[in-house]
Design an enzyme around this catalytic site. Structure first.
Site, PDB file in Angstrom:
ATOM      1  CD  GLU A 211       2.977  -4.360   2.586  1.00  0.00           C
ATOM      2  OE1 GLU A 211       1.999  -5.112   2.784  1.00  0.00           O
ATOM      3  OE2 GLU A 211       4.140  -4.718   2.789  1.00  0.00           O
ATOM      4  CB  CYS A 245      -5.504  -2.434   3.745  1.00  0.00           C
ATOM      5  SG  CYS A 245      -4.175  -2.188   4.940  1.00  0.00           S
TER       6      CYS A 245
END
Length: 467
Positions: A211, A245
């Site tokens: 990720e 993010c």
């Protein structure tokens, strides 16, 4: 230290081999985790705030606690269904037979968590791994020592060390950790570190879920409600001071609305943070290195001649620097050669690029690396579908920001440079399981007849199977 983490890993492996958690054990663990986690929320928010220097309690509750509790609840509601063998058709060619898939635990799962959401991004994959029946080894970020101590205390109340263990330490420990022979390894962090983790895991052929991140665009279509679009983009961008993010990394909007856009964004920020030098709801940048990195991004843009517009009043710069309060700043039409358009920002800098045509904006996004998130603002489904048919992203949210991560029923994961694999909900359960296919054969069986010496009967069967 290498010897210590090897010892921890071997204890997890041995315990799993001797006593693999059944469905009741997994459910009991999740119930106990939920109870203890909910009871410790004040301790959690204080620990996170200590690590950041300051972080809004409300943001910690929304981003860390609510999502974790929802994930546990989803697993508890669905675990029986997920763990049940799934029937498949074997096909008439294999009659008589039955086919099924069983989701079985992998063994020992590794989780490498980042600093920006240190509880959420540790516990969400942990929950999935526990629900799937694994033992778990966690490497948290060295930049959040108070939160790490909180997590170690929390998990120590629930799991013995040979079921869930934590490896504390810096980058050197991360290197050794990623080289362990896990059955699956999940890493959340930067693209540069993701490459290192993947290379280390490859030595053991360990499957990985990465990720990562990237430059997630927010596209404002010509018909969008500008006021709502700006408000929702700012919410997503300034939450946790942009240290997210999936935060909108840059904004694309029609060139004829740039002035009302600037006026609206200034008004939105002033309503949320009205007091100069006093921002109780505004999160500090995690450390001096990150603060200096953001400063250099802004300085590079200004040096290149790009207009920078600060969005908060500030009279005491020395105090802001001491508290690592980074003022949200617009950067207008930066060129692609500027550092701010090459690196993931991970902070409250807001590049804004104008476009002449909507197709031009879509092409710009599609011609760059695939982002972890994409946001589109429009009231016209034709504009929305035009974007969806050309842009590939890890996740997409229409007319809002960040919420796709909070939707526990949707998988979450990157694509290409923004990551690989996915988790959350059922997808997390599957990620940390082996989908084991099983075929049961019954009598009579053609196997007893389809063998040398081949003759007329076998030729007849082949004609039937290949017709």
């Amino acid at each position: 230290m290498t010897k210590l983490i090897n010892t921890q890993f071997n204890a997890l492996r041995q315990a799993w081999e001797q006593n693999r958690p059944d469905e009741k054990q997994r459910r009991d663990d999740l119930i106990c985790l939920r109870k203890n986690f909910k009871a410790s929320l004040n301790e959690m928010t204080e620990a996170i705030s200590c690590d950041f220097g300051h972080r809004s309690r409300h943001e910690s509750i929304m981003a860390e606690a609510v999502i974790v509790l929802n994930e546990i609840d989803l697993c508890l509601r669905s675990l029986k269904k997920w763990a049940k063998p799934q029937r498949y058709k074997a096909g008439w060619q294999l009659w008589p037979a039955k086919a099924e898939i069983r989701y079985v635990p992998l063994g020992v799962v590794g989780i490498m968590a980042p600093w920006n959401y240190p509880v959420n991004l540790t516990l969400i994959p942990l929950i999935a791994a526990i629900a799937a029946g694994n033992h778990v080894f966690i490497k948290p970020s060295e930049h959040t020592p108070h939160t790490n101590a909180y997590l170690e205390k929390l998990l120590g109340k629930i799991f013995p060390e040979n079921r869930v263990s934590i490896a504390q330490g810096g980058a050197d420990i991360a290197v050794d950790f990623s080289a362990l022979p896990f059955d699956h390894l999940l890493f959340t962090g930067s693209k540069a570190n993701g490459k290192k983790v993947m290379a280390a895991a490859a030595q053991n052929l360990t499957p990985v879920t990465l990720e990562l991140g990237g430059k997630s665009p927010a596209l404002i279509a010509p018909d969008a409600d500008l006021k709502k679009a700006v408000a929702r983009i700012i919410t997503g961008k300034l939450f946790n001071s942009g240290q997210t993010c999936i935060a909108p990394d840059y904004i694309l909007l029609p060139e004829n609305v740039i002035e009302p856009f600037i006026a609206e964004i200034k008004e939105q920020v002033s309503k949320r943070y009205p007091q100069p030098n006093n921002f109780p709801d505004y999160t500090s940048i995690i450390n001096d290195n990150q603060y200096q990195r953001l400063t250099k991004l802004l300085e590079d843009a200004i040096t290149r001649g790009h207009q920078a517009i600060p969005l908060m009043p500030l009279t005491d710069k020395e105090q802001a620097l001491k508290q690592r309060v980074f003022i949200p700043t617009l950067v207008l039409n930066p060129d692609d050669g500027s550092t701010i358009m090459q690196e993931e920002i991970f902070g409250p800098l807001i590049p804004v690029k104008t476009y002449h045509s909507y197709d031009e904006a879509i092409h710009y996004i599609a011609s760059h690396e695939r982002p972890l998130a994409f946001y589109c603002f429009s009231r016209n489904n034709k504009y929305i579908e035009a974007a969806l048919s050309h842009i590939v992203a890890g996740s997409i949210c229409i007319n809002d920001t960040l919420y796709q991560f909070a939707c526990t029923g949707l998988p979450f994961g990157g694509v290409g440079p923004s990551g690989m694999g996915q988790y959350h909900g059922y997808e997390g359960f599957k990620t940390f399981s082996k989908a084991m296919p099983i075929l049961r054969k019954y009598n009579p069986s053609l196997t007893d007849l389809l063998r040398p010496p081949y003759g007329k009967f076998v030729n007849m069967v082949i004609r039937i199977l290949t017709r």
